[in-house]
Every structure is written in structure tokens, then in C-alpha cells.
Design a protein around this motif. Sequence first.
Motif, short mmCIF file in Angstrom:
data_model
loop_
_atom_site.label_atom_id
_atom_site.label_comp_id
_atom_site.label_asym_id
_atom_site.label_seq_id
_atom_site.Cartn_x
_atom_site.Cartn_y
_atom_site.Cartn_z
N ASN A 57 0.83 -1.22 0.00
CA ASN A 57 0.00 0.00 0.00
C ASN A 57 0.85 1.26 0.00
OD1 ASN A 57 -2.86 -1.05 0.36
ND2 ASN A 57 -1.78 -2.10 2.01
N SER A 60 -0.49 4.81 -0.36
CA SER A 60 -1.50 5.30 0.59
C SER A 60 -0.90 6.24 1.62
CB SER A 60 -2.12 4.12 1.34
OG SER A 60 -2.79 3.27 0.45
N ILE A 120 -4.34 2.50 9.10
CA ILE A 120 -5.53 1.62 9.11
C ILE A 120 -5.51 0.81 7.82
CG2 ILE A 120 -8.07 1.65 9.07
CD1 ILE A 120 -6.96 4.53 10.70
N ARG A 122 -6.32 -3.04 5.80
CA ARG A 122 -6.80 -4.43 5.74
C ARG A 122 -5.69 -5.28 5.12
NH1 ARG A 122 -9.59 -6.97 1.59
NH2 ARG A 122 -10.73 -5.12 0.90
N GLY A 130 -17.43 -4.34 5.72
CA GLY A 130 -17.85 -3.63 6.93
C GLY A 130 -17.03 -3.94 8.17
N MET A 132 -13.67 -3.73 8.70
CA MET A 132 -12.68 -2.69 9.03
C MET A 132 -13.38 -1.47 9.63
SD MET A 132 -9.58 -3.67 8.56
CE MET A 132 -8.62 -2.17 8.60
N ARG A 133 -14.55 -1.16 9.08
CA ARG A 133 -15.30 0.00 9.62
C ARG A 133 -15.73 -0.28 11.07
NH1 ARG A 133 -20.25 1.80 6.18
NH2 ARG A 133 -20.75 -0.39 6.51
N ASN A 160 -6.70 9.01 -2.07
CA ASN A 160 -6.87 7.68 -1.51
C ASN A 160 -8.36 7.31 -1.42
OD1 ASN A 160 -6.85 5.34 0.04
ND2 ASN A 160 -5.19 6.04 1.37
N PRO A 161 -8.74 6.18 -2.01
CA PRO A 161 -10.15 5.77 -1.91
C PRO A 161 -10.60 5.61 -0.46
CG PRO A 161 -8.92 4.30 -3.38
CD PRO A 161 -7.92 5.19 -2.73
N PHE A 165 -14.08 5.53 2.78
CA PHE A 165 -14.16 4.66 3.97
C PHE A 165 -14.32 5.52 5.23
CE2 PHE A 165 -11.63 2.89 7.51
CZ PHE A 165 -12.35 1.73 7.77
N GLN A 168 -17.68 7.05 5.53
CA GLN A 168 -18.68 6.08 5.99
C GLN A 168 -18.52 5.77 7.48
OE1 GLN A 168 -20.20 3.24 3.72
NE2 GLN A 168 -20.05 4.38 1.84
C1 LIG Z 1 -9.34 1.65 3.78
C2 LIG Z 1 -9.47 0.14 4.06
C3 LIG Z 1 -8.89 -0.17 5.42
C4 LIG Z 1 -10.96 -0.22 4.02
O1 LIG Z 1 -11.09 -1.61 4.21
P1 LIG Z 1 -12.42 -2.40 3.78
O2 LIG Z 1 -12.17 -3.82 4.08
O3 LIG Z 1 -12.83 -2.02 2.42
O4 LIG Z 1 -13.45 -1.75 4.82
P2 LIG Z 1 -14.96 -2.02 4.99
O5 LIG Z 1 -15.40 -3.27 4.29
O6 LIG Z 1 -15.22 -1.95 6.45
O7 LIG Z 1 -15.57 -0.75 4.24
C5 LIG Z 1 -16.50 0.08 4.81
C6 LIG Z 1 -16.99 1.08 3.76
O8 LIG Z 1 -15.93 1.89 3.24
C7 LIG Z 1 -16.05 2.02 1.83
N1 LIG Z 1 -14.77 1.77 1.16
C8 LIG Z 1 -13.75 1.09 1.68
N2 LIG Z 1 -12.72 1.03 0.79
C9 LIG Z 1 -13.14 1.69 -0.30
C10 LIG Z 1 -12.56 1.97 -1.57
N3 LIG Z 1 -11.34 1.52 -1.89
N4 LIG Z 1 -13.27 2.69 -2.46
C11 LIG Z 1 -14.52 3.12 -2.16
N5 LIG Z 1 -15.10 2.87 -0.98
C12 LIG Z 1 -14.45 2.18 -0.08
C13 LIG Z 1 -17.02 0.99 1.34
O9 LIG Z 1 -17.99 1.69 0.57
C14 LIG Z 1 -17.64 0.41 2.56
O10 LIG Z 1 -18.97 0.84 2.61
P3 LIG Z 1 -20.18 -0.16 2.30
O11 LIG Z 1 -20.22 -1.06 3.47
O12 LIG Z 1 -21.33 0.76 2.21
O13 LIG Z 1 -19.83 -0.84 1.02
C15 LIG Z 1 -8.75 -0.71 2.96
O14 LIG Z 1 -9.25 -0.34 1.69
C16 LIG Z 1 -7.26 -0.59 2.96
O15 LIG Z 1 -6.57 -1.34 3.65
N6 LIG Z 1 -6.71 0.35 2.13
C17 LIG Z 1 -5.27 0.47 1.95
C18 LIG Z 1 -4.60 1.17 3.12
C19 LIG Z 1 -5.06 2.59 3.29
O16 LIG Z 1 -5.09 3.37 2.34
N7 LIG Z 1 -5.39 2.96 4.55
C20 LIG Z 1 -5.75 4.31 4.90
C21 LIG Z 1 -4.52 5.13 5.09
S1 LIG Z 1 -4.92 6.80 5.54
#
Ligand SMILES: CC(C)(COP(=O)(O)OP(=O)(O)OC[C@H]1O[C@@H](n2cnc3c(N)ncnc32)[C@H](O)[C@@H]1OP(=O)(O)O)[C@@H](O)C(=O)NCCC(=O)NCCS
Length: 215
Positions: A57, A60, A120, A122, A130, A132-133, A160-161, A165, A168
Motif C-alpha cells: 500500500n 497510501s 488503518i 486491511r 464492513g 474494518m469499519r 486515496n479511496p 471509507f 462512511q
Molecule cells: C481503507 C481500508 C482499510 C478499508 O477496508 P475495507 O475492508 O474495504 O473496509 P470495509 O469493508 O469496512 O468498508 C466500509 C466502507 O468503506 C467504503 N470503502 C472502503 N474502501 C473503499 C474503496 N477503496 N473505495 C470506495 N469505498 C471504499 C465501502 O464503501 C464500505 O462501505 P459499504 O459497506 O457501504 O460498502 C482498505 O481499503 C485498505 O486497507 N486500504 C489500503 C490502506 C489505506 O489506504 N489505509 C488508509 C490510510 S490513511
Amino acid sequence: MKYQDIFQALKGVGDIDLSALALPVAETDFALYPINCNPDCVDEIVVSMLTEARNRNRDSFLTYFEATPERTFHWITSSVAKDNTRILFALREVGTRELYGYMGLAYGDAGGGRIEGDAIVRFSDISRPGLMRAAFLSLVEWVMIDIGIKEVWVRVRSSNPAVKFYNQCGFSVEFEAPLYEINGSLGELVELSETPLQNYAVTSDDSLFYMKYHR
Ligand SMILES: CC(C)(COP(=O)(O)OP(=O)(O)OC[C@H]1O[C@@H](n2cnc3c(N)ncnc32)[C@H](O)[C@@H]1OP(=O)(O)O)[C@@H](O)C(=O)NCCC(=O)NCCS
């Protein structure tokens, strides 16, 4: 007890040892286990997760480097261990102890009024939508209600997408800061910084969102 002392105790490097405690994630079979920062107790599997996930990542975060297990071990046992405003948790399934991801808190202020969600990520390829949330919200509620810190923020790159998250999770953008590219001796990008360290620093296409949690 100050929050800094609680963090050190949970990390296994305080005056008392609370490293066996865990925060349950409500309505799931998962819990947040504090990452032990005592050099004699560091879990190699956690080091592998942090190393692999950091490299996967890279875009990120604000700093660019190649993580190695040695570097990660050193980071945990020196930087994280010594910083009493920072703590990391591994998110694991309670029954199997299988790792799903990790998340932390950092940059707390001295008086315990403000802290940031940090790192944060995954780790698991198999998504449980949901989770991670739910885990991050458990962490945020714990630090606000049980520890008493009033404000929780995150800083996230605008590209960052994860911005969605955090939305939400109940965070909203309060302000936006420009980022500048910092290059190493070979001209390679080593960091995006809020401060232009070089006179000729190039402004990045990315900016930094400061997002605040609203309960
Ligand atoms: C950010 C991260 C932890 C989210 O993990 P996840 O497993 O998708 O989390 P969840 O399943 O709990 O997602 C919860 C909500 O966030 C939203 N979401 C999460 N990742 C998303 C993405 N890449 N694009 C759009 N929406 C996203 C989803 O819409 C989801 O909502 P929903 O339940 O209505 O579908 C994961 O994408 C990750 O590890 N990213 C890389 C590391 C990173 O960038 N961390 C943040 C650094 S600041």
C-alpha cells in the motif's frame, strides 16, 4: 491514569503490563489486540504482516520506502515503543487468531484532547465487508468514551479511496493542506510533505485531507 501510561502498558513497555487485554469488535468474532513493542515479545507474524501490507500500500502513505522485517522490528521496538502517544492494534479473529488487518492511534496531544487514527490497513485478501469499519469505530469509541480523548482526526491523501471509507465511518473533511514532493539524493520521491523542505519543491497533485470524527 494518563492516556500515555495506558498506551505504554497496553504495548508491554509500561510500568504495568496490560498487553494481554483486547478490545472486542461489537457483533463480530474479531478483536483488536495491542501490538506488543517489547523486543522480547514482538510477534514475528505481526512483523511480517506490517512489512508486507506497508509495501503493498505504498501509495497510501506520505513516506516512500521499502519495508523489511528488520526495519519493521526496529520501528516497533524503538519508535512505536518510545512514543507514548502512539499505539497499534492487530485485528484478529478471536477463535483462530487469524490476522485480518491492523490499525492504530498516533499524534495524541500532551493533554489528551486530540488524537489521530493512523495506519488503518486491511491485510486479508478475503474481504468481510464492513469489518474494518466496525473495528475502526470500536477503536474510536474506546479512545473517546473509555480513555476520554475528545477529538479523533485522520489525515489522508486526497487521492486515496480510503476517504470514502472514513466518510462512511463518520469523519468529514475539515480542511485541506497542499503537499510537496521531497526527493532523495538520486532524485527519487521519498516523501510528500506539508512543508516544502527544498526551495524548488514541486507541489504534488495530491493534497492532504484533515478529517474529523463526528459522533
Ligand atoms: C481503507 C481500508 C482499510 C478499508 O477496508 P475495507 O475492508 O474495504 O473496509 P470495509 O469493508 O469496512 O468498508 C466500509 C466502507 O468503506 C467504503 N470503502 C472502503 N474502501 C473503499 C474503496 N477503496 N473505495 C470506495 N469505498 C471504499 C465501502 O464503501 C464500505 O462501505 P459499504 O459497506 O457501504 O460498502 C482498505 O481499503 C485498505 O486497507 N486500504 C489500503 C490502506 C489505506 O489506504 N489505509 C488508509 C490510510 S490513511
